[in-house]
Write an enzyme that holds these catalytic residues in place. Structure first.
Site, PDB file in Angstrom:
ATOM      1  N   GLY A  28       2.161   0.083  11.092  1.00  0.00           N
ATOM      2  CA  GLY A  28       3.381  -0.709  10.969  1.00  0.00           C
ATOM      3  C   GLY A  28       4.561  -0.067  11.686  1.00  0.00           C
ATOM      4  O   GLY A  28       5.351  -0.757  12.336  1.00  0.00           O
ATOM      5  N   THR A  57      -7.169   4.601  24.294  1.00  0.00           N
ATOM      6  CA  THR A  57      -8.435   4.025  23.850  1.00  0.00           C
ATOM      7  C   THR A  57      -8.265   3.472  22.448  1.00  0.00           C
ATOM      8  O   THR A  57      -7.731   4.142  21.565  1.00  0.00           O
ATOM      9  CB  THR A  57      -9.535   5.104  23.886  1.00  0.00           C
ATOM     10  OG1 THR A  57      -9.615   5.593  25.222  1.00  0.00           O
ATOM     11  CG2 THR A  57     -10.881   4.535  23.456  1.00  0.00           C
ATOM     12  N   ASN A  93      10.069  -3.640   0.953  1.00  0.00           N
ATOM     13  CA  ASN A  93       9.075  -2.753   0.346  1.00  0.00           C
ATOM     14  C   ASN A  93       9.543  -2.129  -0.968  1.00  0.00           C
ATOM     15  O   ASN A  93       8.729  -1.758  -1.796  1.00  0.00           O
ATOM     16  CB  ASN A  93       8.676  -1.662   1.342  1.00  0.00           C
ATOM     17  CG  ASN A  93       9.855  -1.034   2.033  1.00  0.00           C
ATOM     18  OD1 ASN A  93      10.603  -1.713   2.746  1.00  0.00           O
ATOM     19  ND2 ASN A  93      10.052   0.238   1.820  1.00  0.00           N
ATOM     20  N   SER A 110       0.345  -3.952   9.023  1.00  0.00           N
ATOM     21  CA  SER A 110      -0.293  -2.644   8.896  1.00  0.00           C
ATOM     22  C   SER A 110      -1.479  -2.748   7.949  1.00  0.00           C
ATOM     23  O   SER A 110      -1.352  -3.206   6.815  1.00  0.00           O
ATOM     24  CB  SER A 110       0.721  -1.635   8.362  1.00  0.00           C
ATOM     25  OG  SER A 110       0.084  -0.403   8.106  1.00  0.00           O
ATOM     26  N   ALA A 111      -2.657  -2.283   8.410  1.00  0.00           N
ATOM     27  CA  ALA A 111      -3.909  -2.488   7.668  1.00  0.00           C
ATOM     28  C   ALA A 111      -3.917  -1.824   6.287  1.00  0.00           C
ATOM     29  O   ALA A 111      -4.455  -2.379   5.332  1.00  0.00           O
ATOM     30  CB  ALA A 111      -5.086  -1.976   8.499  1.00  0.00           C
ATOM     31  N   HIS A 112      -3.296  -0.638   6.176  1.00  0.00           N
ATOM     32  CA  HIS A 112      -3.457   0.077   4.900  1.00  0.00           C
ATOM     33  C   HIS A 112      -2.631  -0.527   3.770  1.00  0.00           C
ATOM     34  O   HIS A 112      -2.742  -0.112   2.622  1.00  0.00           O
ATOM     35  CB  HIS A 112      -3.172   1.576   5.059  1.00  0.00           C
ATOM     36  CG  HIS A 112      -1.731   1.967   5.171  1.00  0.00           C
ATOM     37  ND1 HIS A 112      -1.043   2.494   4.095  1.00  0.00           N
ATOM     38  CD2 HIS A 112      -0.861   1.928   6.199  1.00  0.00           C
ATOM     39  CE1 HIS A 112       0.199   2.775   4.491  1.00  0.00           C
ATOM     40  NE2 HIS A 112       0.327   2.436   5.763  1.00  0.00           N
ATOM     41  N   CYS A 151      13.110  11.233  -2.862  1.00  0.00           N
ATOM     42  CA  CYS A 151      12.684  12.610  -3.094  1.00  0.00           C
ATOM     43  C   CYS A 151      11.750  13.078  -1.992  1.00  0.00           C
ATOM     44  O   CYS A 151      11.702  14.238  -1.656  1.00  0.00           O
ATOM     45  CB  CYS A 151      11.998  12.743  -4.446  1.00  0.00           C
ATOM     46  SG  CYS A 151      10.688  11.560  -4.703  1.00  0.00           S
ATOM     47  N   GLN A 201       4.765  -5.904   4.320  1.00  0.00           N
ATOM     48  CA  GLN A 201       4.565  -6.079   2.874  1.00  0.00           C
ATOM     49  C   GLN A 201       4.008  -7.457   2.508  1.00  0.00           C
ATOM     50  O   GLN A 201       3.603  -7.662   1.362  1.00  0.00           O
ATOM     51  CB  GLN A 201       5.885  -5.855   2.124  1.00  0.00           C
ATOM     52  CG  GLN A 201       6.300  -4.395   2.038  1.00  0.00           C
ATOM     53  CD  GLN A 201       5.384  -3.541   1.170  1.00  0.00           C
ATOM     54  OE1 GLN A 201       4.777  -4.004   0.218  1.00  0.00           O
ATOM     55  NE2 GLN A 201       5.269  -2.273   1.508  1.00  0.00           N
TER      56      GLN A 201
END
Ligand SMILES: *Cc1c(COP(=O)(O)O)cnc(C)c1O
Length: 394
Positions: free
Chosen positions: A72, A238, A152, A200-202, A326, A180
Site C-alpha cells: 500500500g 522482477t 485506518n 494492499s494484500a496483507h 508509541c 482499508q
C-alpha cells in the site's frame, strides 16, 4: 490462554487457501516472468491470471490498469509522486485530507520540498471530508486530489463518489487510498469514479509486501523505481510472482464472502461499541456511528494513556492498537484524532479494536469482561481522575 487478535487494520493473518495458491510459485515454479522459455512463460501466465482476477473484482476495464507494487505504501507513493512529477508542467497544487495515512500524508509533505503546494482539507468531528470543502480548495494550479476511502484509525468512510463528480467535471486527477476498504466493503473504480486506487494484500488476508495501484487508462505516471521494463515501464523489478498470486486469491475469496462477512462484523462491532459505552464512563466513540468500516471500533477514554491500556490488554491476551503513536517513539497523539478536534489529553487515551473474519461473539464478550476493570485501574493511578466526583477539570 488463547490470544484475542483485534488489530486487523494493522494486518491480517494469511488465509490457508492463499498459502496453498502461493506454494507452487515458491517451490517448483520459479521462472522469471520476463523470460521467454517455458518456465518464464508459466510464471507470466500466473501473473496475467492474477492481474485479470484483480481487475475484475475492482471493476477495472482492463487488466493493464493494474500495476503491482510492494504494498500500500508504494502504491500511494507511486500515485502521488508519479502523477505530480508527470503533471508538473500543468500545475503544482495538490489537495489531500487532514486524516490521511502517513504513506499519503508524508509523501505530500515531501513534495512540498520539491516545489508543490499542498492543501489539507479539514474533516468534521466524525472525520468526514465535505465534498464542498474539496471544491473550495481547488485552484487553477490543482493537478491532483488524494482522499482515502476509509480511515485506518477511526474507520470513517468518505463520500468518494460525490468528490469524484466534482473533480471529473474539471478533469482533475483523483486518487484514493482504499487499503482499508478493498476486500471489506464493495470497491468499484467506476462507481467511485476514481482515476487511481491503492490496495494492499496483507489487509485482506493475503501476504505482506505486495499490493497494487489501479491506474485508469490514459493516465501518465512517472515511475518511482527505474530499471527493467516490467509493469509497462511503470515499476521496474522482477515481479513478486507468489505474492501476486496470493493477493489475487485473497481478493477473490474476500469479495466472495463479503456479503455475509461485512454484516456479521458490523453486528459484532456495534455490540462492542455499545458495551464499551454502557460499561465505561467518560468514553467517547471516534468516527461516525454508521459511516464506518464493518470491523472498526475506536474510542477515547478520558484520564488514561493509550499505551498503558495496550500493555494491560496484551497481558490479558488481547492484541489492540492505539492512536497515540508509541510505535514511532513519540508521545504525540495521532494527527487523525487531533483533526477531529479532540484535545490532546483525550486523544492520548485512544483505543482501536479492529475485528476480522476470525473474530467471534465470545471474544467480544471477553473484551467487554476485562476492559472496564483495566480502564478503572489505570484511572485510579491518574492524578487527573477523581472517581467520586466522576470527572475533574483538565
Ligand atoms: C496499511 C495501510 C497502508 C500501508 O500499506 P502497506 O502495504 O503496509 O505498505 C496505507 N494506507 C492505509 C490506509 C493503510 O491502512
Amino acid at each position: 490462554m488463547n490470544r484475542i487478535y483485534l488489530d486487523h487494520a494493522a494486518t491480517t493473518p494469511m488465509r490457508p487457501e492463499v498459502l496453498e495458491a502461493m506454494l507452487p510459485y515458491l517451490r517448483e515454479q520459479y521462472g522469471n516472468p520476463s523470460s521467454i522459455y517455458t518456465e518464464g512463460r508459466e510464471a507470466r501466465k500466473a501473473l496475467d491470471r492474477a492481474r485479470d482476477r484483480i481487475a475484475k473484482v475492482l471493476g477495472a476495464s482492463s487488466p493493464r490498469e493494474i500495476i503491482f507494487t510492494s504494498g500500500g505504501s508504494e502504491a500511494d507513493n507511486l500515485a502521488i509522486k508519479g502523477a505530480a512529477f508527470a503533471l508538473k508542467n500543468k500545475g503544482n497544487h495538490i489537495i489531500t485530507s487532514a486524516i490521511e495515512h502517513h504513506a499519503v500524508y508524508d509523501t505530500c509533505r515531501y513534495l512540498e520540498k520539491h516545489g508543490f503546494k499542498v492543501t489539507l482539507v479539514p474533516v468534521d468531528s466524525y472525520g468526514i471530508v465535505d465534498p464542498a470543502a474539496v471544491e473550495a480548495a481547488l485552484t487553477p494550479e490543482t493537478i491532483l486530489v488524494s482522499i482515502m476511502h476509509a480511515n485506518n484509525e477511526i474507520g470513517t468512510i468518505q463520500p468518494i463518489a460525490e468528490i469524484s463528480k466534482i473533480l471529473r467535471e474539471r478533469g482533475i486527477l483523483f486518487h484514493t487510498d482504499a487499503v482499508q476498504t478493498v476486500g471489506h466493503i464493495p470497491v468499484d473504480v467506476d462507481e467511485l469514479g476514481v482515476d487511481m486506487l491503492s490496495l494492499s494484500a496483507h489487509k485482506f488476508y493475503g501476504p505482506k509486501g505486495v499490493g497494487a495501484l489501479y491506474v485508469r487508462k490514459g493516465i501518465r505516471l512517472h515511475p518511482l523505481i527505474h530499471g527493467g521494463g516490467q509493469e509497462q515501464n511503470r515499476r521496474a523489478g522482477t515481479e513478486n510472482v507468489a505474492g501476486i498470486v496470493g493477493m489475487a486469491e485473497a481478493l477473490v475469496l474476500a469479495a466472495g464472502e463479503m456479503g455475509e462477512e461485512a454484516p456479521r462484523q458490523r453486528e459484532l462491532r456495534d455490540r462492542l461499541i455499545q458495551g464499551i459505552l454502557a460499561r465505561i464512563p467518560h468514553t467517547r466513540l471516534n468516527g461516525h456511528p454508521e459511516k464506518r468500516l464493518p470491523g472498526n471500533v475506536s474510542v477515547c477514554f478520558e484520564y488514561i494513556e493509550g499505551e498503558a491500556l495496550l500493555l494491560n490488554l496484551d497481558m490479558q491476551g488481547i492484541a489492540a492498537s492505539s492512536g497515540s503513536a508509541c510505535t514511532s517513539g513519540s508521545l504525540e497523539p495521532s494527527h487523525v484524532l487531533l483533526a477531529l478536534g479532540l484535545p490532546h489529553e483525550i486523544a492520548h487515551g485512544s483505543l482501536r479494536l479492529t475485528l476480522g473474519r476470525g473474530t467471534t461473539a465470545a471474544e467480544i464478550d471477553a473484551v467487554l469482561e476485562v476492559l472496564p476493570g483495566i480502564v478503572e485501574k489505570l484511572r485510579q493511578m491518574s492524578p487527573l481522575y477523581d472517581a467520586n466526583a466522576g470527572c475533574k477539570a483538565h
